[in-house]
Design an enzyme around this catalytic site. Structure first.
Site, PDB file in Angstrom:
ATOM      1  N   SER A 128      44.063 -26.544  30.592  1.00 45.16           N
ATOM      2  CA  SER A 128      42.409 -27.038  31.239  1.00 45.16           C
ATOM      3  C   SER A 128      42.593 -27.894  32.062  1.00 45.16           C
ATOM      4  O   SER A 128      43.427 -28.850  32.048  1.00 45.16           O
ATOM      5  CB  SER A 128      41.583 -27.314  30.185  1.00 45.16           C
ATOM      6  N   TYR A 154      38.434 -33.004  23.848  1.00 43.91           N
ATOM      7  CA  TYR A 154      38.863 -31.571  24.076  1.00 43.91           C
ATOM      8  C   TYR A 154      40.015 -31.442  25.211  1.00 43.91           C
ATOM      9  O   TYR A 154      41.012 -30.958  24.877  1.00 43.91           O
ATOM     10  CB  TYR A 154      37.642 -30.937  24.926  1.00 43.91           C
ATOM     11  N   LYS A 158      43.935 -30.271  24.629  1.00 42.98           N
ATOM     12  CA  LYS A 158      44.902 -29.368  25.643  1.00 42.98           C
ATOM     13  C   LYS A 158      46.179 -30.108  25.890  1.00 42.98           C
ATOM     14  O   LYS A 158      47.283 -29.251  26.167  1.00 42.98           O
ATOM     15  CB  LYS A 158      44.004 -28.912  26.765  1.00 42.98           C
TER      16      LYS A 158
END
Ligand code: UDP
Length: 346
Positions: A128, A154, A158
């Site tokens: 991402s 988050y 990643k």
């Protein structure tokens, strides 16, 4: 190639399955249906009964995943299955780390043991642009060599996964058993399959374009802009919205281009940024509805401005976004949501 698609029942995973099936690959989609849907799996099975299987399982269930990999003689993994909400990850980071990292390690262990201990041949990871956090001003648009400093749990899940995968690829190379590893750092994915079979149905729905479409369709009374005091021309966040079909094309190119022993990272975004207000204007144009928008405080974890520098992916994979008109992207999303007012049936 015979491909395991984790998160295959999710928004992006299901679109990837559809494209790969059309291209003639044998696909096994794996999903725990926590946020994915059964209906797209039934649609794909109906269209491709010989070459598609759906397995309802956790991607971290090492023994079941190993069994699936071996039974179907799979050699390639596209790993989409993950939790993917920035705000939610700030509220519940342990859940994100458990799901996106601990579970993924179970998947990798199964991948490593498959094919009689030889392991899978290629792995394509959904990373991402959230791994970049807030890039320095001279790194916007964002190239792949931009420092990765996430602003949310988050984003960290990643980034940590990128490191874990690189270490795994390195260990395979050291054993003279190289794997092809591609990490695709998505910008914001939007739109839906142009045949109208598949769409975007999240519960809860927090992504900007579907939330705005729901407001336009009267499925919610209003919506909010999270932050109007950012240092951007209109005070709202800037993002790069890539059509899901273009995103899936990048996976196919990456799968076929990255060679054994290579580790590659590519940004996938169109190379143009739109502010939240510009996106809302597009939803108003496409829907013809002047829905109510409130100004709200910033959402924790959001980066200020992120849009891609597509130089590397154009040069190395020959990828370019085909759908770059934001109204077209919004219209595809709008048409599916309008035709499926309650989302998927299952
Ligand atoms: N956003 C917003 N209102 C909403 C949903 C999102 O203002 O109801 C903003 C959000 O703060 C971000 C942008 O829209 O700046 C894109 O958010 P989204 O959740 O779609 O994707 P993300 O960039 O978090 O992956």
């Amino acid at each position: 190639m015979r491909i395991l698609v984790t998160g295959g029942a999710g928004y992006i995973g299901s679109h990837a399955c559809q494209r790969l099936l059309r291209d003639g690959y044998h696909i096994v989609a794996l999903d725990n249906l926590h946020r994915g849907h059964r209906e797209p799996m039934e649609i794909l099975k109906g269209a491709h009964p010989e070459s598609f299987e759906f397995v309802h399982a956790d991607l971290g269930d090492q023994s079941q995943v190993l069994q699936v990999l071996d039974e179907h003689e799979l050699d390639t993994v596209m790993h989409f299955g993950a939790l993917a909400y920035v705000g939610e990850s700030v509220e519940d980071p342990l859940w994100y780390y458990q799901n996106n990292i601990a579970q993924a390690i179970g998947l990798l262990q199964a991948c490593d043991q498959s094919r009689g201990g030889k392991g899978i041949e290629r792995f394509i990871f959904s990373s991402s642009c959230a791994t970049y956090g807030d890039p320095p001003d001279d790194m916007i648009p964002v190239p792949e060599h931009c420092p990765q400093n996430p602003t949310s749990p988050y984003g960290y899940t990643k980034l940590h996964m990128e490191h874990i995968l690189k270490d795994y690829a390195n260990s395979r190379a050291m054993k003279n058993n190289p794997i092809a590893l591609t990490m695709l750092r998505y910008f914001n994915v939007a739109g839906s399959d142009r045949t109208g079979m598949l769409g975007e149905d999240h519960e809860p729905e927090t992504h900007l374009i579907p939330v705005a479409i729901n407001a336009a369709l009267g499925k919610r009374e209003s919506m909010s802009i999270f932050g109007t005091d950012y240092p951007t021309p209109d005070g709202t966040n800037i993002r790069d919205y890539v059509h899901v079909e273009d995103l899936v094309s990048a996976h196919v190119l990456a799968m076929n281009s990255t060679k054994q022993g290579e580790v590659e990272a590519f940004n996938v975004g169109i190379g143009k940024g739109y502010s939240v207000r510009e996106i809302l204007d597009a939803v108003k144009r496409v829907s013809g509805v002047d829905f109510t928008i409130h100004d709200a405080p910033r959402r924790a974890g959001d980066a200020i401005a992120l849009y891609n520098d597509p130089t590397k992916i154009k040069a190395k994979l020959g990828w370019d976004a085909k759908i770059t008109d934001i109204d077209e992207v919004v219209k595809d999303a709008f048409d599916w949501i309008k035709a499926h007012p309650n989302g998927y049936a299952s």
